[in-house]
Design a protein around this motif. Sequence first.
Motif, PDB file in Angstrom:
ATOM      1  N   ASP A  23      48.807  43.514  33.224  1.00 54.91           N
ATOM      2  CA  ASP A  23      48.874  43.014  34.597  1.00 54.91           C
ATOM      3  C   ASP A  23      48.356  44.022  35.613  1.00 54.91           C
ATOM      4  O   ASP A  23      48.170  43.688  36.775  1.00 54.91           O
ATOM      5  N   LYS A  24      48.152  45.257  35.172  1.00 56.06           N
ATOM      6  CA  LYS A  24      47.751  46.315  36.098  1.00 56.06           C
ATOM      7  C   LYS A  24      46.243  46.487  36.103  1.00 56.06           C
ATOM      8  O   LYS A  24      45.600  46.471  35.057  1.00 56.06           O
ATOM      9  N   LEU A  25      45.693  46.663  37.269  1.00 56.99           N
ATOM     10  CA  LEU A  25      44.266  46.909  37.443  1.00 56.99           C
ATOM     11  C   LEU A  25      44.048  48.407  37.331  1.00 56.99           C
ATOM     12  O   LEU A  25      44.404  49.161  38.237  1.00 56.99           O
ATOM     13  N   LYS A  26      43.481  48.849  36.198  1.00 60.45           N
ATOM     14  CA  LYS A  26      43.350  50.276  35.967  1.00 60.45           C
ATOM     15  C   LYS A  26      41.909  50.718  35.726  1.00 60.45           C
ATOM     16  O   LYS A  26      41.611  51.896  35.819  1.00 60.45           O
ATOM     17  N   SER A  27      41.033  49.798  35.426  1.00 59.61           N
ATOM     18  CA  SER A  27      39.657  50.139  35.119  1.00 59.61           C
ATOM     19  C   SER A  27      38.931  50.649  36.369  1.00 59.61           C
ATOM     20  O   SER A  27      38.881  49.968  37.392  1.00 59.61           O
ATOM     21  N   ARG A  28      38.375  51.838  36.264  1.00 57.92           N
ATOM     22  CA  ARG A  28      37.649  52.426  37.392  1.00 57.92           C
ATOM     23  C   ARG A  28      36.485  51.524  37.802  1.00 57.92           C
ATOM     24  O   ARG A  28      36.205  51.336  38.992  1.00 57.92           O
ATOM     25  N   LYS A  29      35.817  50.960  36.808  1.00 60.97           N
ATOM     26  CA  LYS A  29      34.674  50.076  37.059  1.00 60.97           C
ATOM     27  C   LYS A  29      35.113  48.834  37.854  1.00 60.97           C
ATOM     28  O   LYS A  29      34.466  48.436  38.823  1.00 60.97           O
ATOM     29  N   ALA A  30      36.229  48.235  37.446  1.00 60.52           N
ATOM     30  CA  ALA A  30      36.745  47.040  38.120  1.00 60.52           C
ATOM     31  C   ALA A  30      37.204  47.359  39.538  1.00 60.52           C
ATOM     32  O   ALA A  30      36.977  46.571  40.460  1.00 60.52           O
ATOM     33  N   ILE A  31      37.814  48.525  39.727  1.00 60.63           N
ATOM     34  CA  ILE A  31      38.276  48.910  41.063  1.00 60.63           C
ATOM     35  C   ILE A  31      37.091  49.175  41.978  1.00 60.63           C
ATOM     36  O   ILE A  31      37.086  48.754  43.146  1.00 60.63           O
ATOM     37  N   GLU A  32      36.063  49.851  41.460  1.00 62.02           N
ATOM     38  CA  GLU A  32      34.856  50.091  42.270  1.00 62.02           C
ATOM     39  C   GLU A  32      34.192  48.781  42.660  1.00 62.02           C
ATOM     40  O   GLU A  32      33.750  48.619  43.797  1.00 62.02           O
ATOM     41  N   GLN A  33      34.122  47.830  41.736  1.00 64.70           N
ATOM     42  CA  GLN A  33      33.540  46.529  42.044  1.00 64.70           C
ATOM     43  C   GLN A  33      34.387  45.791  43.082  1.00 64.70           C
ATOM     44  O   GLN A  33      33.846  45.141  43.975  1.00 64.70           O
ATOM     45  N   LEU A  34      35.685  45.915  42.979  1.00 73.56           N
ATOM     46  CA  LEU A  34      36.592  45.282  43.935  1.00 73.56           C
ATOM     47  C   LEU A  34      36.350  45.817  45.344  1.00 73.56           C
ATOM     48  O   LEU A  34      36.257  45.062  46.304  1.00 73.56           O
ATOM     49  N   PHE A  35      36.219  47.144  45.476  1.00 72.41           N
ATOM     50  CA  PHE A  35      35.989  47.728  46.794  1.00 72.41           C
ATOM     51  C   PHE A  35      34.580  47.415  47.310  1.00 72.41           C
ATOM     52  O   PHE A  35      34.370  47.324  48.515  1.00 72.41           O
ATOM     53  N   LYS A  36      33.617  47.260  46.405  1.00 69.23           N
ATOM     54  CA  LYS A  36      32.244  46.994  46.808  1.00 69.23           C
ATOM     55  C   LYS A  36      32.025  45.522  47.163  1.00 69.23           C
ATOM     56  O   LYS A  36      31.470  45.203  48.216  1.00 69.23           O
ATOM     57  N   ASP A  37      32.478  44.612  46.295  1.00 72.52           N
ATOM     58  CA  ASP A  37      32.177  43.190  46.451  1.00 72.52           C
ATOM     59  C   ASP A  37      33.355  42.355  46.944  1.00 72.52           C
ATOM     60  O   ASP A  37      33.169  41.187  47.285  1.00 72.52           O
ATOM     61  N   GLY A  38      34.543  42.921  46.946  1.00 78.16           N
ATOM     62  CA  GLY A  38      35.733  42.142  47.265  1.00 78.16           C
ATOM     63  C   GLY A  38      35.874  41.824  48.744  1.00 78.16           C
ATOM     64  O   GLY A  38      35.211  42.411  49.600  1.00 78.16           O
ATOM     65  N   LYS A  39      36.742  40.891  49.022  1.00 75.68           N
ATOM     66  CA  LYS A  39      37.077  40.521  50.394  1.00 75.68           C
ATOM     67  C   LYS A  39      38.469  41.053  50.696  1.00 75.68           C
ATOM     68  O   LYS A  39      39.220  41.399  49.793  1.00 75.68           O
ATOM     69  N   SER A  40      38.800  41.118  51.987  1.00 70.73           N
ATOM     70  CA  SER A  40      40.105  41.674  52.326  1.00 70.73           C
ATOM     71  C   SER A  40      40.746  40.931  53.487  1.00 70.73           C
ATOM     72  O   SER A  40      40.070  40.232  54.249  1.00 70.73           O
ATOM     73  N   PHE A  41      42.040  41.098  53.586  1.00 75.05           N
ATOM     74  CA  PHE A  41      42.807  40.631  54.738  1.00 75.05           C
ATOM     75  C   PHE A  41      43.980  41.570  54.919  1.00 75.05           C
ATOM     76  O   PHE A  41      44.307  42.352  54.035  1.00 75.05           O
ATOM     77  N   SER A  42      44.589  41.513  56.096  1.00 72.46           N
ATOM     78  CA  SER A  42      45.721  42.390  56.389  1.00 72.46           C
ATOM     79  C   SER A  42      46.957  41.581  56.713  1.00 72.46           C
ATOM     80  O   SER A  42      46.892  40.573  57.411  1.00 72.46           O
ATOM     81  N   VAL A  43      48.065  42.024  56.178  1.00 69.34           N
ATOM     82  CA  VAL A  43      49.394  41.537  56.520  1.00 69.34           C
ATOM     83  C   VAL A  43      50.197  42.804  56.710  1.00 69.34           C
ATOM     84  O   VAL A  43      50.559  43.455  55.739  1.00 69.34           O
ATOM     85  N   PHE A  44      50.432  43.184  57.970  1.00 74.94           N
ATOM     86  CA  PHE A  44      51.074  44.465  58.214  1.00 74.94           C
ATOM     87  C   PHE A  44      52.381  44.558  57.449  1.00 74.94           C
ATOM     88  O   PHE A  44      53.145  43.614  57.457  1.00 74.94           O
ATOM     89  N   PRO A  45      52.621  45.601  56.728  1.00 76.55           N
ATOM     90  CA  PRO A  45      51.983  46.903  56.602  1.00 76.55           C
ATOM     91  C   PRO A  45      51.019  47.014  55.418  1.00 76.55           C
ATOM     92  O   PRO A  45      50.826  48.093  54.880  1.00 76.55           O
ATOM     93  N   PHE A  46      50.411  45.908  54.985  1.00 76.33           N
ATOM     94  CA  PHE A  46      49.526  45.939  53.828  1.00 76.33           C
ATOM     95  C   PHE A  46      48.104  45.565  54.203  1.00 76.33           C
ATOM     96  O   PHE A  46      47.876  44.751  55.099  1.00 76.33           O
ATOM     97  N   ARG A  47      47.171  46.148  53.475  1.00 78.45           N
ATOM     98  CA  ARG A  47      45.786  45.691  53.478  1.00 78.45           C
ATOM     99  C   ARG A  47      45.539  45.244  52.047  1.00 78.45           C
ATOM    100  O   ARG A  47      45.800  45.981  51.106  1.00 78.45           O
ATOM    101  N   VAL A  48      45.043  44.032  51.892  1.00 76.63           N
ATOM    102  CA  VAL A  48      44.886  43.443  50.574  1.00 76.63           C
ATOM    103  C   VAL A  48      43.406  43.194  50.305  1.00 76.63           C
ATOM    104  O   VAL A  48      42.738  42.525  51.087  1.00 76.63           O
ATOM    105  N   LEU A  49      42.902  43.757  49.222  1.00 79.05           N
ATOM    106  CA  LEU A  49      41.546  43.484  48.768  1.00 79.05           C
ATOM    107  C   LEU A  49      41.658  42.589  47.547  1.00 79.05           C
ATOM    108  O   LEU A  49      42.529  42.805  46.696  1.00 79.05           O
TER     109      LEU A  49
END
Length: 149
Positions: A23-49
């Motif tokens: 259930d945990k996102l640990k792959s460096r490749k997947a995290i880099e892709q998430l930050f590069k191609d992912g979308k985001s929204f904010s719900v204070f105090p969180f930022r969600v990608l």
Amino acid sequence: MLEAGASRYNLENKQRYTLGKKDKLKSRKAIEQLFKDGKSFSVFPFRVLYLEAPASGTPKNNLQTAFSVSKKHFKKAVDRNRIKRLMREAWRLQKNILADIINTSNKNFSVFIIYTGNESPAYELIFEKITVVIKRVLKIINETTVTNT
């Protein structure tokens, strides 16, 4: 003898609230892709990608999540770890609704939750805000499912 069989039946049908390795996102490749191609929204105090992708041929968990806390606001690792622990616990208890919907659709979904507040939060606040995050992600999934069909 009947009681043992009945309790086993209950355990098999009972929903499990776990947050395991899959259930945990640990792959460096997947995290880099998430930050590069992912979308985001904010719900204070969180930022969600988040990043939605078609399911690949490999059988793996369709919903993966990662948690992070800013070192800028929380210098001590003890404080950062406590907040991440609270976030994981709130997510673990509420993610099953989201996981069920994602598993029925043929998609993989990655979520990265970043704590952006500058004060150490109470568990009640974290739980409440994670609920809002999950509802927002559900809404996004429903919108993408409707537009794709």
